[in-house]
Design an enzyme around this catalytic site. Structure first.
Site, PDB file in Angstrom:
ATOM      1  N   HIS A   9       5.787  12.070 -10.028  1.00  0.00           N
ATOM      2  CA  HIS A   9       6.262  10.338 -10.238  1.00  0.00           C
ATOM      3  C   HIS A   9       7.063  10.622 -11.308  1.00  0.00           C
ATOM      4  O   HIS A   9       8.359  10.324 -10.499  1.00  0.00           O
ATOM      5  CB  HIS A   9       4.767  10.247 -10.573  1.00  0.00           C
ATOM      6  CG  HIS A   9       4.482   8.672  -9.960  1.00  0.00           C
ATOM      7  ND1 HIS A   9       5.273   8.113  -9.580  1.00  0.00           N
ATOM      8  CD2 HIS A   9       4.441   7.553 -11.213  1.00  0.00           C
ATOM      9  CE1 HIS A   9       4.965   6.598  -9.074  1.00  0.00           C
ATOM     10  NE2 HIS A   9       4.878   6.579 -10.811  1.00  0.00           N
ATOM     11  N   HIS A  59       1.443   8.639 -17.046  1.00  0.00           N
ATOM     12  CA  HIS A  59       2.613   7.667 -16.404  1.00  0.00           C
ATOM     13  C   HIS A  59       3.543   7.868 -17.973  1.00  0.00           C
ATOM     14  O   HIS A  59       3.834   6.519 -18.710  1.00  0.00           O
ATOM     15  CB  HIS A  59       1.807   6.491 -15.924  1.00  0.00           C
ATOM     16  CG  HIS A  59       2.383   5.564 -15.146  1.00  0.00           C
ATOM     17  ND1 HIS A  59       4.011   4.703 -15.326  1.00  0.00           N
ATOM     18  CD2 HIS A  59       3.485   5.424 -13.954  1.00  0.00           C
ATOM     19  CE1 HIS A  59       4.058   4.057 -14.573  1.00  0.00           C
ATOM     20  NE2 HIS A  59       4.066   4.940 -13.265  1.00  0.00           N
ATOM     21  N   MET A 104      -7.887   0.030  -8.764  1.00  0.00           N
ATOM     22  CA  MET A 104      -8.350  -0.659  -7.427  1.00  0.00           C
ATOM     23  C   MET A 104      -7.656  -2.060  -6.901  1.00  0.00           C
ATOM     24  O   MET A 104      -8.530  -3.235  -7.625  1.00  0.00           O
ATOM     25  CB  MET A 104      -8.631   0.138  -6.109  1.00  0.00           C
ATOM     26  CG  MET A 104      -8.283  -0.945  -4.202  1.00  0.00           C
ATOM     27  SD  MET A 104      -7.012  -0.387  -3.755  1.00  0.00           S
ATOM     28  CE  MET A 104      -7.404  -1.362  -2.560  1.00  0.00           C
ATOM     29  N   CYS A 134       1.713   3.860  -3.363  1.00  0.00           N
ATOM     30  CA  CYS A 134       0.950   4.836  -3.145  1.00  0.00           C
ATOM     31  C   CYS A 134       0.197   6.290  -2.645  1.00  0.00           C
ATOM     32  O   CYS A 134       0.021   6.977  -3.115  1.00  0.00           O
ATOM     33  CB  CYS A 134      -0.551   4.006  -4.293  1.00  0.00           C
ATOM     34  SG  CYS A 134      -0.230   3.229  -5.605  1.00  0.00           S
ATOM     35  N   HIS A 135       0.214   5.285  -1.224  1.00  0.00           N
ATOM     36  CA  HIS A 135      -0.809   6.371  -0.156  1.00  0.00           C
ATOM     37  C   HIS A 135      -0.263   7.158   0.422  1.00  0.00           C
ATOM     38  O   HIS A 135      -0.377   7.445   1.472  1.00  0.00           O
ATOM     39  CB  HIS A 135      -2.027   5.483   0.733  1.00  0.00           C
ATOM     40  CG  HIS A 135      -2.621   4.538  -0.553  1.00  0.00           C
ATOM     41  ND1 HIS A 135      -3.803   5.586  -0.900  1.00  0.00           N
ATOM     42  CD2 HIS A 135      -2.674   3.574  -0.456  1.00  0.00           C
ATOM     43  CE1 HIS A 135      -4.527   4.299  -1.239  1.00  0.00           C
ATOM     44  NE2 HIS A 135      -4.521   3.246  -1.434  1.00  0.00           N
ATOM     45  N   CYS A 156       0.573  -1.461   0.122  1.00  0.00           N
ATOM     46  CA  CYS A 156      -0.007  -0.859   0.212  1.00  0.00           C
ATOM     47  C   CYS A 156       0.918   1.619   0.180  1.00  0.00           C
ATOM     48  O   CYS A 156       0.372   2.344  -0.397  1.00  0.00           O
ATOM     49  CB  CYS A 156      -0.772   0.423   1.306  1.00  0.00           C
ATOM     50  SG  CYS A 156      -2.357  -1.389   1.415  1.00  0.00           S
TER      51      CYS A 156
HETATM   52 FE1  DHE Z   1       7.817   1.883 -10.690  1.00  0.00          FE
HETATM   53  C1  DHE Z   1      10.278   3.727 -12.585  1.00  0.00           C
HETATM   54  C2  DHE Z   1       7.509   4.638  -8.410  1.00  0.00           C
HETATM   55  C3  DHE Z   1       4.614   0.777  -9.229  1.00  0.00           C
HETATM   56  C4  DHE Z   1       8.209  -1.128 -12.474  1.00  0.00           C
HETATM   57  N1  DHE Z   1       8.235   3.947 -10.511  1.00  0.00           N
HETATM   58  C5  DHE Z   1       8.753   3.806 -11.233  1.00  0.00           C
HETATM   59  C6  DHE Z   1      10.240   5.843 -10.546  1.00  0.00           C
HETATM   60  C7  DHE Z   1       9.274   6.039  -9.888  1.00  0.00           C
HETATM   61  C8  DHE Z   1       8.155   4.380  -9.617  1.00  0.00           C
HETATM   62  C9  DHE Z   1       9.612   6.859  -8.381  1.00  0.00           C
HETATM   63  C10 DHE Z   1      11.105   6.682 -11.066  1.00  0.00           C
HETATM   64  C11 DHE Z   1      12.244   6.171 -11.012  1.00  0.00           C
HETATM   65  C12 DHE Z   1      13.271   6.599 -11.443  1.00  0.00           C
HETATM   66  O1  DHE Z   1      13.470   7.232 -13.173  1.00  0.00           O
HETATM   67  O2  DHE Z   1      13.784   7.557 -11.702  1.00  0.00           O
HETATM   68  N2  DHE Z   1       6.397   2.766  -8.572  1.00  0.00           N
HETATM   69  C13 DHE Z   1       6.566   4.138  -8.051  1.00  0.00           C
HETATM   70  C14 DHE Z   1       5.835   3.422  -7.510  1.00  0.00           C
HETATM   71  O3  DHE Z   1       5.390   4.331  -6.060  1.00  0.00           O
HETATM   72  C15 DHE Z   1       4.061   2.846  -7.781  1.00  0.00           C
HETATM   73  C16 DHE Z   1       3.286   3.228  -8.888  1.00  0.00           C
HETATM   74  C17 DHE Z   1       3.891   2.312  -6.620  1.00  0.00           C
HETATM   75  C18 DHE Z   1       4.718   1.038  -5.885  1.00  0.00           C
HETATM   76  O4  DHE Z   1       4.911   0.819  -4.772  1.00  0.00           O
HETATM   77  O5  DHE Z   1       5.530   1.258  -5.777  1.00  0.00           O
HETATM   78  C19 DHE Z   1       5.415   1.860  -8.509  1.00  0.00           C
HETATM   79  N3  DHE Z   1       6.867   0.088 -10.708  1.00  0.00           N
HETATM   80  C20 DHE Z   1       5.667  -0.154  -9.967  1.00  0.00           C
HETATM   81  C21 DHE Z   1       4.721  -1.595 -10.142  1.00  0.00           C
HETATM   82  O6  DHE Z   1       3.393  -2.127 -10.095  1.00  0.00           O
HETATM   83  C22 DHE Z   1       5.967  -1.944 -11.285  1.00  0.00           C
HETATM   84  C23 DHE Z   1       5.283  -2.182 -12.528  1.00  0.00           C
HETATM   85  C24 DHE Z   1       6.453  -3.345 -11.193  1.00  0.00           C
HETATM   86  C25 DHE Z   1       6.770  -3.224  -9.306  1.00  0.00           C
HETATM   87  O7  DHE Z   1       8.845  -3.076  -9.560  1.00  0.00           O
HETATM   88  O8  DHE Z   1       6.582  -2.824  -8.773  1.00  0.00           O
HETATM   89  C26 DHE Z   1       6.828  -0.793 -11.555  1.00  0.00           C
HETATM   90  N4  DHE Z   1       8.763   1.387 -12.009  1.00  0.00           N
HETATM   91  C27 DHE Z   1       9.054   0.181 -12.732  1.00  0.00           C
HETATM   92  C28 DHE Z   1       9.589   0.446 -14.276  1.00  0.00           C
HETATM   93  C29 DHE Z   1      10.199   1.282 -13.849  1.00  0.00           C
HETATM   94  C30 DHE Z   1       9.545   2.575 -12.593  1.00  0.00           C
HETATM   95  C31 DHE Z   1       9.747  -0.879 -14.943  1.00  0.00           C
HETATM   96  C32 DHE Z   1      11.670   2.289 -14.656  1.00  0.00           C
HETATM   97  C33 DHE Z   1      10.900   2.752 -16.502  1.00  0.00           C
HETATM   98  C34 DHE Z   1      11.762   2.770 -17.407  1.00  0.00           C
HETATM   99  O9  DHE Z   1      11.654   2.480 -18.130  1.00  0.00           O
HETATM  100  O10 DHE Z   1      13.029   3.873 -16.814  1.00  0.00           O
END
Ligand code: DHE
Length: 658
Positions: free
Chosen positions: A453, A495, A215, A176-177, A173
């Site tokens: 984000h 996003h 959700m 996001c929260h 959680c």
């Molecule tokens: Fe991510 C990038 C935050 C959920 C896979 N993710 C990022 C970035 C942030 C972020 C701030 C940018 C980083 C940077 O560029 O320096 N992500 C979050 C969350 O807060 C969120 C929404 C919820 C959480 O609890 O983490 C979240 N993210 C996910 C997923 O559910 C994903 C699909 C799988 C996972 O790992 O949990 C996921 N996030 C990714 C990926 C990137 C990413 C693959 C990099 C993308 C790229 O092409 O550079």
């Protein structure tokens, strides 16, 4: 009359609170830490064999049962949405008709609707006749009394239960929260303003079934058991625990230099094209697989820690740097015969971003980690990960509101200045960290918008373009002048990931994003020199079948832009990929890339003639497409390929090619 007014006020309050409550989960979904089993399947289809004829009470009741009863009762107490007993006394039929038909559109023109609407209640797609039938049914229940009982409070949790719930909250959680539940990508879920009002039953319903906006249905999908849902429903009604700080001494204590620099090769030992390696996150295994993009052989699988999130390549590409949800940073040397971990450190309790120093003269000198908790960034030595400094980023937001939590979101490294640029999520500021100065200070905070984000560079590397996803905007910061140059409304919850840059046949250089909240590719002009007339404005919008897109990607050699929809509420759409044609400016095609899991994230090989997509599932796959013909070329499978998510090619990541 006074009583009536008070009753109305109470109802209005209840409606507002509950509408907001529904919003909690809607906005949250897309950003959730969804794992391989997540299947948010809210059925929004509806068909009647005998279409109702309008103001038909029994047809209205059938519609209510099918479309409304998951969230509302009439006299049975509140679920996710408010109890609707007496609703026809509160609002006249015209008002109800407009609200049920399309609450979002109605909120644009009606003050009361605007007050109630939070993005939660969906347009159900009912015909005018069907809406009348529902209203007729609501009238038929007008003598049902609203339940007086207030929602029950939380039960007392034992220490063990509280600890277990804290861990589940952190895993599922907090992303996001927020750690303190103050909201950001998902709304606030603190006891005083939300969760006590929704009550245990309402929260259990939300956690079990999810909501149409995305959700996750944690219960339905089998991620959380009924007992865990009951526990979490109580936990979120209790004040959140204050997580501890993590200071430099403790960070240094966690530092593990596994291979000192003197013991590392001074030139590549491997005969492989190491700068065309692709690192694949094996999310739930806590591992990173390093795959030779030329031969498709798996060169190494290394243990990086809990729910590793992203990889970045160091400026020279020699090292992969991984960051995990547990805040652990791992450095992987790609020059050894087999890639291996050479250093590890924990700079945060919770983190999502990491980046290296890329400016000439500083290549591979420093690494920065952005924390989700505590609110800080940490700078490490770029060869050893020795912690050098920790800086607090807690600040009031751009409107002067005091904050308890500011998370560091995306970080990019400038190729033209010795700076990192970071989104300071809850604050709405874009921070500039100058690593040429002693102590690596935050030298500027540029007011952008809420809540920042993900994001990336424009094609020149001068402008940082980041999502302010609560405002449905992309924000553009000129890193050379350190000024905000634009905020552009693009659609519901943009996003972009790193985004995508290409030359449009009509509008010059453009940048694009997809959206979590609607099926739309939005393309903005990003050519202030060549096409100042359309720079930083929306130049094209292209429909994508399905919401819940997380990533898009292109390459300078590619005629296409690839995009996913892994968080769609429609199961088939979670497996689709869509390909946009840069030349014709139309969607070329969308197709299923898998028959299981969710298809997520793209990466090119170094040459830009192959694109890789992940099938995010316990039995994961990597699907490789020929980027000229759009045909499947290869499919990497294996028991080791557990929940693959992000993929990062060394050359493309080091050089910010997207
Ligand atoms: Fe991510 C990038 C935050 C959920 C896979 N993710 C990022 C970035 C942030 C972020 C701030 C940018 C980083 C940077 O560029 O320096 N992500 C979050 C969350 O807060 C969120 C929404 C919820 C959480 O609890 O983490 C979240 N993210 C996910 C997923 O559910 C994903 C699909 C799988 C996972 O790992 O949990 C996921 N996030 C990714 C990926 C990137 C990413 C693959 C990099 C993308 C790229 O092409 O550079």
């Amino acid at each position: 009359m006074g009583d009536l007014m008070r009753a109305r006020d109470r109802r209005r309050f209840r409606l507002i609170v509950l509408a907001i409550a529904v919003g909690i989960v809607l906005a949250a979904a897309a950003c959730s830490s969804t794992s391989e089993n997540d299947t948010t399947t809210t059925d929004t289809t509806f068909a009647t064999e005998n279409p109702p004829s309008g103001e038909d009470v029994s047809a209205g009741q059938a519609l209510f049962d099918q479309r409304c009863a998951a969230c509302h009762t009439i006299g049975g107490g509140q679920l996710v949405g408010p109890d609707l007993a007496g609703i026809t006394d509160e609002f006249d039929d015209d008002w109800l008709h407009a609200w049920i038909t399309d609450p979002a559109a109605f909120a644009d023109v009606d003050a009361t609707a605007a007050e109630l609407y939070t993005g939660a209640m969906p347009a159900l797609g009912l015909s005018a006749t069907e809406v009348d039938d529902v209203i007729a049914y609501l009238h038929s229940t007008s003598d049902v009394e609203a339940p007086e009982a207030a929602p029950e409070g939380p039960r007392e949790l034992s220490t063990a239960e509280f600890d277990e719930a804290s861990q589940i909250y952190f895993n599922r959680c907090a992303g996001c929260h927020g750690t303190l539940r103050a909201g950001a990508t998902g709304p606030a879920i603190q006891p005083n303003d939300r969760t006590l009002e929704i009550g245990t039953t309402g929260i259990e319903t939300i956690l079990t079934n999810g909501l149409p906006g995305g959700m996750p249905a944690w219960g339905e999908s089998g991620i959380l058991s009924a007992d865990e849902i009951e526990l979490m429903a109580n936990f979120v009604q209790i004040e959140p625990p204050t997580p501890p700080p993590l200071e430099i001494d403790a960070i240094t204590e966690s530092w593990n230099l596994i291979v000192p620099v003197a013991d590392r090769p001074t030139e590549p030992e491997t005969a492989r094209n190491w700068d065309d390696f692709t690192g694949v996150i094996l999310r739930d295994a806590g591992q990173v697989a390093v795959i030779d993009a030329g031969t498709k052989e798996t060169v190494a699988i290394v243990d990086t820690g809990f729910a590793v999130h992203i990889l970045r390549a160091s400026a020279t590409g020699r090292y992969f740097i991984a960051v995990g949800r547990d805040g652990r940073v791992t450095m992987i040397d790609l020059w050894t015969e087999t890639p291996q971990i050479v250093a590890q450190v924990q700079g945060c309790f919770d983190a999502r971003s990491v980046e290296s120093s890329k400016f000439e003269g500083y290549e591979d000198q420093y690494i920065v980690e952005g924390c989700y908790w505590p609110p800080q960034y940490v700078v490490f030595d770029g060869q050893t990960l020795e912690p050098l400094v920790v800086h607090d980023v807690l600040t009031p937001d751009i409107n002067g509101k005091e904050l308890e939590e500011v998370r560091v979101a995306a970080i990019v490294a400038s190729h033209f200045d010795p700076v990192w640029v970071m989104g300071l999520k809850e604050s709405g500021f874009v921070g500039i960290v100058d690593y040429s100065q002693p102590d690596f200070p935050l030298t500027n905070k540029i007011a952008a918008d809420l809540f920042l984000h993900d994001g990336g560079w424009d094609h020149t590397g001068r402008y940082f373009i980041t999502a302010a996803n609560a405002q449905n905007k992309l924000m553009v910061v000129d890193v050379k002048t350190q000024e905000l140059v634009a905020g552009i409304e693009t659609g519901k919850t943009p996003h972009p990931g790193r985004g995508a840059n290409w030359e449009d046949p009509e509008y010059g250089w453009v940048f694009a994003t997809t959206h979590l909240g609607e099926g739309k590719l939005t393309i903005i002009g990003a050519d202030p020199e060549g096409r100042p007339d359309v720079a930083w404005t929306v130049v094209r919008e292209v429909e994508i079948p399905g919401t819940g897109s997380l990533f898009l990607k292109t390459h300078p050699e590619s005629p296409w832009v690839w995009m996913d929809t892994p968080l769609s509420n429609v199961e088939d759409e979670t497996r689709q990929v869509c390909v946009y044609n840069k030349e014709t400016a139309e969607m070329e095609k969308c197709f299923a890339a898998a028959d299981h899991g969710r298809v997520v994230h793209f990466e090119y090989n170094k040459a830009g003639d192959e694109v890789w997509a992940s099938v995010w599932d316990k039995k994961g796959e990597i699907v490789i497409y020929d980027d000229k013909t759009l045909t499947e070329k290869d499919r990497i499978t294996g028991d080791w390929l557990v929940t693959p998510t992000g993929k990062f090619n060394v050359f493309n990541t080091a050089n910010d090619i997207y």
